[in-house]
Design a protein around this motif. Structure first.
Motif, mmCIF file in Angstrom:
data_model
loop_
_atom_site.group_PDB
_atom_site.id
_atom_site.type_symbol
_atom_site.label_atom_id
_atom_site.label_comp_id
_atom_site.label_asym_id
_atom_site.label_seq_id
_atom_site.Cartn_x
_atom_site.Cartn_y
_atom_site.Cartn_z
ATOM 1 N N THR A 1 36.157 34.738 43.735
ATOM 2 C CA THR A 1 37.442 35.241 43.860
ATOM 3 C C THR A 1 37.593 36.359 45.049
ATOM 4 O O THR A 1 36.599 36.836 45.088
ATOM 5 N N ASP B 1 43.248 35.959 46.686
ATOM 6 C CA ASP B 1 43.667 35.347 45.313
ATOM 7 C C ASP B 1 44.225 36.359 44.434
ATOM 8 O O ASP B 1 44.752 35.998 43.190
ATOM 9 N N THR C 1 35.793 43.137 47.022
ATOM 10 C CA THR C 1 36.893 42.399 46.161
ATOM 11 C C THR C 1 36.689 43.134 45.028
ATOM 12 O O THR C 1 38.234 43.389 44.449
ATOM 13 N N PHE D 1 42.541 41.507 38.037
ATOM 14 C CA PHE D 1 42.209 40.367 38.103
ATOM 15 C C PHE D 1 42.817 39.362 36.886
ATOM 16 O O PHE D 1 42.987 38.176 37.296
#
Length: 58
Positions: A6, A10, A29, A43
């Motif tokens: 990820t 994204d 990230t 997320f």
């Protein structure tokens, strides 16, 4: 079944002014200028209370 890394691209973070560059450093990230560790909401729901669009982003 396969696993994919990820990245900010994204997430809602893709064009946020607070994002850290995660193209070289993988751990960037999970954090940004606003969070030492991003919440699961970012997320799982792709939503962030601190999101601010970077107009200079690609």
């Amino acid at each position: 079944m396969s696993m994919k890394r990820t990245t900010n691209n994204d997430l809602v973070c893709r064009d946020c002014i607070y994002r850290y560059d995660d193209s070289v450093r993988v751990g960037n990230t999970r954090r940004c200028e606003m969070y030492s560790q991003k919440s699961e909401k970012i997320f799982l729901e792709n939503e962030c209370d601190e999101y601010k669009k970077d107009d200079a982003a690609k």
